[in-house]
Design a protein around this motif. Structure first.
Motif, PDB file in Angstrom:
ATOM      1  N   ASN A 122      50.940   0.106  16.535  1.00 56.80           N
ATOM      2  CA  ASN A 122      49.638   0.128  15.861  1.00 56.80           C
ATOM      3  C   ASN A 122      49.522  -0.972  14.807  1.00 56.80           C
ATOM      4  OD1 ASN A 122      48.650   2.273  17.356  1.00 56.80           O
ATOM      5  ND2 ASN A 122      49.357   3.806  15.889  1.00 56.80           N
ATOM      6  N   HIS A 123      50.617  -1.216  14.103  1.00 54.55           N
ATOM      7  CA  HIS A 123      50.617  -2.263  13.082  1.00 54.55           C
ATOM      8  C   HIS A 123      50.435  -3.645  13.720  1.00 54.55           C
ATOM      9  CE1 HIS A 123      51.487  -4.207   9.288  1.00 54.55           C
ATOM     10  NE2 HIS A 123      52.401  -4.947   9.895  1.00 54.55           N
ATOM     11  N   ASN A 181      49.088  -4.278  16.640  1.00 55.32           N
ATOM     12  CA  ASN A 181      47.734  -4.328  17.179  1.00 55.32           C
ATOM     13  C   ASN A 181      46.720  -4.624  16.085  1.00 55.32           C
ATOM     14  OD1 ASN A 181      45.738  -4.057  19.238  1.00 55.32           O
ATOM     15  ND2 ASN A 181      45.292  -2.015  18.437  1.00 55.32           N
ATOM     16  N   GLN A 182      46.883  -4.006  14.929  1.00 59.31           N
ATOM     17  CA  GLN A 182      45.976  -4.246  13.809  1.00 59.31           C
ATOM     18  C   GLN A 182      46.035  -5.703  13.373  1.00 59.31           C
ATOM     19  OE1 GLN A 182      43.835  -2.074  12.573  1.00 59.31           O
ATOM     20  NE2 GLN A 182      43.051  -3.431  11.013  1.00 59.31           N
ATOM     21  N   GLN A 183      47.229  -6.262  13.283  1.00 69.03           N
ATOM     22  CA  GLN A 183      47.361  -7.664  12.892  1.00 69.03           C
ATOM     23  C   GLN A 183      46.707  -8.585  13.918  1.00 69.03           C
ATOM     24  OE1 GLN A 183      51.611  -8.196  12.265  1.00 69.03           O
ATOM     25  NE2 GLN A 183      51.244  -8.386  10.078  1.00 69.03           N
TER      26      GLN A 183
END
Length: 108
Positions: free
Chosen positions: A48-49, A51-53
């Motif tokens: 998730n991290h 993907n967020q970046q």
């Protein structure tokens, strides 16, 4: 690597040290009663991290393409951070896949 990722390393080390010898039981895989996140939770958080970046980098690139840029240096730094995070994720995936294949080759 971002400061959040570096800050998470001690908690990952603590989680590994606190696992019981029966690490493949349901309680240990999901975090158990102690509230320690399981391996699956850590992988999900990492994905998730990353993907967020990548999503932020995509937005930055769109802003750059239309000429709506306040600070080019910050955009380039975020692009490089997201690239490195993605490369790290791919290396971890490769290592996990190799480990899984090694386990599957073992004889009982």
């Amino acid at each position: 690597m971002s400061a959040e990722a570096i800050a998470a390393l001690p908690s990952i080390a603590t989680a590994v040290q606190e696992t019981t010898p029966n690490a493949f039981s349901g309680a240990a895989a999901t975090g158990g009663a102690a509230g320690v996140p399981g391996f699956g939770d850590l992988v999900t958080q990492g994905l998730n991290h990353v993907n967020q970046q990548l999503m932020v980098s995509q937005t930055d690139l769109q802003q750059l393409s239309v000429g709506n840029v306040q600070n080019l240096h910050q955009i380039m730094i975020r692009l490089e951070e997201s690239r490195m995070s993605f490369q790290l994720m791919m290396q971890v995936r490769s290592r996990l896949l190799e480990a899984y294949q090694d386990v599957m080759k073992m004889q009982l």
